[in-house]
Write a protein that holds these residues in place. Structure first.
Motif, mmCIF file in Angstrom:
data_model
loop_
_atom_site.group_PDB
_atom_site.id
_atom_site.type_symbol
_atom_site.label_atom_id
_atom_site.label_comp_id
_atom_site.label_asym_id
_atom_site.label_seq_id
_atom_site.Cartn_x
_atom_site.Cartn_y
_atom_site.Cartn_z
ATOM 1 N N CYS A 100 -2.805 4.091 -13.761
ATOM 2 C CA CYS A 100 -2.546 3.965 -12.326
ATOM 3 C C CYS A 100 -3.831 4.110 -11.527
ATOM 4 O O CYS A 100 -4.755 4.823 -11.935
ATOM 5 N N SER A 150 3.212 -2.747 -7.760
ATOM 6 C CA SER A 150 2.366 -1.888 -6.923
ATOM 7 C C SER A 150 2.939 -1.813 -5.511
ATOM 8 O O SER A 150 3.581 -2.751 -5.043
ATOM 9 N N CYS A 151 2.705 -0.702 -4.823
ATOM 10 C CA CYS A 151 3.310 -0.542 -3.500
ATOM 11 C C CYS A 151 2.567 0.485 -2.662
ATOM 12 O O CYS A 151 1.692 1.196 -3.154
ATOM 13 N N LYS A 158 9.153 6.387 -7.916
ATOM 14 C CA LYS A 158 8.460 5.209 -7.394
ATOM 15 C C LYS A 158 7.214 4.852 -8.197
ATOM 16 O O LYS A 158 6.888 3.676 -8.378
ATOM 17 N N ILE A 159 6.485 5.861 -8.643
ATOM 18 C CA ILE A 159 5.212 5.637 -9.319
ATOM 19 C C ILE A 159 5.464 5.393 -10.799
ATOM 20 O O ILE A 159 5.887 6.281 -11.528
ATOM 21 N N TYR A 175 -1.236 2.171 -6.198
ATOM 22 C CA TYR A 175 -0.378 2.853 -5.238
ATOM 23 C C TYR A 175 -1.210 3.383 -4.074
ATOM 24 O O TYR A 175 -2.201 4.076 -4.267
#
Length: 287
Positions: free
Chosen positions: A232, A104-105, A195-196, A202
């Protein structure tokens, strides 16, 4: 999917007490103190998609940074901090419904811009190298080179390659595959899609930057599908009417004197677009 269910920020009375107990020194800023409490924001309850709406200075980016720091989420670029940021974050609390995945970011506009610039620099470097190889090919193909020692062996191979191949095959053999040149919008969308990943939390800070209206709609569909089908959870700071229309999104209006949950069609920023196009409706004609 819900990983992060609740996040609470310090009460305004606690902030006041903390700041009063600071020994007198010269500080440029007490950030993030007195930013979120100014709108009486104490807690955020999250859905699979939660949106923080507001203009500049509303605190939506501050909220994302605080949440990301508290959870220890990965990030690519640095962000504005102050001497009191860690003190503020320590006073925050959160609850999870499921363990937050390690990949996660938080993704910010700076991350996207850096990616676009890096990709552009890479392409520029390849273009320059390609031109050098074109010149090298022509020099070798029509040269009268003769090998005089083993030191000339590598040059001999290049001459032989030039004479046995076409210019394009020679360049492709000496150069890695060209990186496709993307527009800024294409590059930005590429960054999000890379990225995802599946099953992640996120935090997105104004992801609409660098994206045209068409690309924003494509990102909207990508995020909706990621939340609905691929496990997500998103917390998004935005004022894009396209992203605000995301199905099932819980929207906090950070511009209100007291932060409140609203439907996307009630938001002032969206109403401005509606009123504008309604005013010019006749100019579009009939379809």
């Amino acid at each position: 999917m819900i990983y992060l269910s609740h996040f609470s920020f310090p009460h305004i009375e606690w902030e006041y007490s903390f700041l009063m107990n600071i020994k007198r020194k010269c500080y440029d800023s007490f950030y993030p103190f007195q930013i979120l409490s100014r709108h009486s924001l104490r807690m955020l309850d999250f859905e699979p998609v939660t949106v923080l709406y507001g203009g500049n200075g509303s605190g939506k980016t501050t909220a994302l940074n605080v949440i990301a720091e508290k959870l220890g989420l990965r990030r690519d670029t640095a962000y504005n901090r102050s001497n009191f940021f860690e003190d503020y974050v320590k006073a925050c609390e959160y609850e999870t419904q499921s363990q937050v995945p390690r990949h996660s970011c938080v993704i910010t506009s700076d991350d996207v811009f850096d990616f676009i610039l890096n990709l552009r620099s890479l392409n520029n470097g390849i273009d320059q190298k390609r031109e050098e190889l074109f010149e090298e090919y022509l020099e070798n193909k029509y040269s009268h080179f003769q090998m005089k020692s083993l030191d000339d062996y590598e040059q001999l191979k290049k001459v032989q390659l030039s004479r046995s191949r076409t210019q394009s095959k020679y360049v492709r053999g000496q150069l890695m595959d060209n990186v496709r040149e993307h527009s800024n919008g294409e590059s930005a969308f590429l960054y999000f899609s890379e990225k995802i990943q599946e099953n992640g939390l996120y935090l997105l800070d104004e992801p609409e930057n660098s994206l045209s209206s068409l690309r924003q709609q494509e990102l909207l569909k990508f995020l909706e599908d990621s939340a609905r089908f691929f496990g997500c959870q998103f917390i998004i700071a935005t004022h894009s009417p396209f992203l605000l229309s995301m199905q099932g999104a819980k929207i906090y209006d950070m511009d209100e004197e007291v932060v409140d949950v609203k439907r996307w069609t009630e938001l002032p920023g969206v109403r401005v677009y509606y009123d504008f196009f309604k005013k010019h409706e006749k100019e579009f004609g009939t379809v």
